[in-house]
Design a protein around this motif. Sequence first.
Motif, short mmCIF file in Angstrom:
data_model
loop_
_atom_site.label_atom_id
_atom_site.label_comp_id
_atom_site.label_asym_id
_atom_site.label_seq_id
_atom_site.Cartn_x
_atom_site.Cartn_y
_atom_site.Cartn_z
N PHE A 88 52.20 44.30 44.19
CA PHE A 88 51.54 45.39 44.90
C PHE A 88 51.37 46.85 44.01
O PHE A 88 50.40 47.41 43.57
CB PHE A 88 52.01 46.07 46.41
CG PHE A 88 51.44 47.04 46.83
CD1 PHE A 88 49.96 47.04 47.31
CD2 PHE A 88 51.91 48.29 46.79
CE1 PHE A 88 49.26 48.50 47.81
CE2 PHE A 88 51.58 49.45 47.27
CZ PHE A 88 50.09 49.65 47.67
N ALA A 89 52.83 46.88 43.61
CA ALA A 89 52.74 48.18 42.82
C ALA A 89 51.96 47.98 41.49
O ALA A 89 51.22 48.85 40.91
CB ALA A 89 54.33 48.30 42.27
N ARG A 90 52.07 46.81 40.63
CA ARG A 90 51.60 46.59 39.58
C ARG A 90 49.90 46.35 39.80
O ARG A 90 49.36 47.24 38.94
CB ARG A 90 51.91 45.08 39.09
CG ARG A 90 51.42 44.70 37.68
CD ARG A 90 52.21 43.44 37.24
NE ARG A 90 51.84 42.29 38.15
CZ ARG A 90 52.63 41.18 38.55
NH1 ARG A 90 53.48 40.92 37.69
NH2 ARG A 90 52.18 40.43 39.29
N VAL A 113 42.48 43.36 37.72
CA VAL A 113 43.65 44.08 37.68
C VAL A 113 44.96 43.50 37.41
O VAL A 113 45.84 43.65 38.00
CB VAL A 113 43.77 44.68 39.37
CG1 VAL A 113 42.89 45.71 39.67
CG2 VAL A 113 43.82 43.42 40.19
N ARG A 114 44.65 42.60 36.19
CA ARG A 114 45.99 41.82 35.73
C ARG A 114 45.89 42.28 34.59
O ARG A 114 45.09 42.69 33.64
CB ARG A 114 45.78 40.40 36.02
CG ARG A 114 44.61 39.68 35.41
CD ARG A 114 44.52 38.22 35.91
NE ARG A 114 45.36 37.35 35.18
CZ ARG A 114 46.44 37.19 35.62
NH1 ARG A 114 46.92 37.33 36.75
NH2 ARG A 114 47.57 36.10 34.78
N PHE A 166 44.61 49.62 39.21
CA PHE A 166 43.39 50.13 39.71
C PHE A 166 43.32 51.41 39.90
O PHE A 166 42.25 52.19 39.73
CB PHE A 166 43.18 49.42 41.03
CG PHE A 166 42.03 49.97 41.85
CD1 PHE A 166 40.73 49.72 41.45
CD2 PHE A 166 42.29 50.84 42.73
CE1 PHE A 166 39.67 50.11 42.08
CE2 PHE A 166 40.95 51.45 43.77
CZ PHE A 166 39.75 51.02 43.12
N LEU A 167 44.51 52.30 40.12
CA LEU A 167 44.29 53.61 40.35
C LEU A 167 44.66 54.48 39.31
O LEU A 167 44.27 55.80 39.42
CB LEU A 167 45.52 54.18 41.52
CG LEU A 167 45.30 53.31 42.93
CD1 LEU A 167 46.45 53.80 43.68
CD2 LEU A 167 44.03 54.22 43.51
N ARG A 168 45.23 53.94 38.21
CA ARG A 168 45.41 54.66 37.04
C ARG A 168 44.37 55.48 36.37
O ARG A 168 43.28 54.84 36.23
CB ARG A 168 46.39 54.17 36.15
CG ARG A 168 45.63 52.90 35.36
CD ARG A 168 46.45 52.51 34.12
NE ARG A 168 47.77 52.10 34.36
CZ ARG A 168 48.25 51.06 33.94
NH1 ARG A 168 47.71 50.24 33.10
NH2 ARG A 168 49.55 50.83 34.15
N ALA A 169 44.83 56.87 36.15
CA ALA A 169 43.63 57.51 35.43
C ALA A 169 43.70 57.80 33.90
O ALA A 169 43.06 58.14 33.26
CB ALA A 169 43.81 58.82 35.87
N ALA A 227 35.24 49.33 36.97
CA ALA A 227 34.77 47.87 36.72
C ALA A 227 34.94 47.28 38.11
O ALA A 227 34.26 46.58 38.32
CB ALA A 227 35.65 47.48 35.55
N VAL A 228 36.16 47.71 38.62
CA VAL A 228 36.41 46.91 40.16
C VAL A 228 35.20 47.35 40.96
O VAL A 228 34.57 46.52 41.87
CB VAL A 228 37.91 47.17 40.48
CG1 VAL A 228 38.00 46.67 41.83
CG2 VAL A 228 38.75 46.64 39.67
#
Length: 286
Positions: free
Chosen positions: A119-121, A50-51, A126-129, A138-139
Motif C-alpha cells: 500500500f505504501a509503495r 504504479v509499479r 500515485f500521490l507523489r508530487a 497518467a493513472v
Amino acid sequence: MTRIVGVHGVLQYRPGDPLRAGEAIAAQWREHLGPDRPPGLEVAYFADLVRKPGAYGEPLNVDRLDADAWSLLTSYLVAALPDLDDGGRLRVSPRTGMAILAGRRNVNGAATHGFLVAFAREAARFLRAHGRAGTREAVTARVARRMAGADVVVAHSLGAVVAYETLWAHSPIAIPLLITIGSPLAVPGAVFPHLSSPTVDGRRGRPPNVDRWIDVLDPRDLFAVPGGEVAALFDGVEAHAERRVPAFDAHQPGGYLRSEPVGRALTGLDLVNRAGSGQVDRAVEG
C-alpha cells in the motif's frame, strides 16, 4: 443495462495487456457480486502505472521502500498507533510498528507487513508530487476513459483514492453513484493531505460531478480505519459500517462486494436515462 466500473486496490499487477488484466479482475468481482447483481461490470486497471519501471516483481520488504513510501507508511502507522505518536513521528521503527499493529488487531504479522508495504509503495507513487513525473495524471487519465458513461463506480482501497482524484480532475464525467469500499481517503498524514480537492475548515467534499456517494467500511479494516471513517473528514457521504468476514480479510474486496449496503445499492438501483443522450440522469435506491 446498468454499467458498473470498478477501480481496484493494491497488489493487482498482472503482466501483459492492461485490458486483459482489468477483465481478469472484473471476473473475480462479478463472482463476488453474485448472480442477482447487475451483470455489466468492468474494471479500470492501473496497477502497471504504479509499479517500478522494468520490474516484474518487487519484494514486500519495508527496507526496500523509497523515501516517499517510507514517509507514507510512517504517517499511516502514526495514525493507526496514536499512543506511539511522538509529535508526528513514530517512536518505534516502521517494522516494529507493523508488528505491534498486527498484534493489537490479532492478525497475521507477515501478511500485515506485506500488505502495508504494498500500500505504501503504490500509494506513494500515485500521490507523489515529484520524481516520476505524471504518474497521477497518467493513472487518472486512463481511469477517466473507463469511467466515462458509467452508471456506478465501485472503488476499493487505493482505487478509492484514484477514483476520487479522477473525478476531481475530469469534471465532464458525470457519475450518478460512487461507492467506496475499504477506503483510505481519510487517513491523516498518509493520504488526506495529498489529495487535490479543496478543503473548507479542514474537510473535503464530494466531487461535484457525483450525485451520490456511499462509503462502506468494516471497522476492523487495517487500511480504512486509522484516522476515522471517510464521513468524518468528507462532506456529502453516506456512511455504512459492516462486519462480514474474518478480521484480516476485512480489507479484501470480496467481503465488501458481498455486503448488504453494496448489494442494496446495486440491486435497488433505478437508473433513468436522459432522452436521446445516453447519459444517466439520476440514481435512486429503491
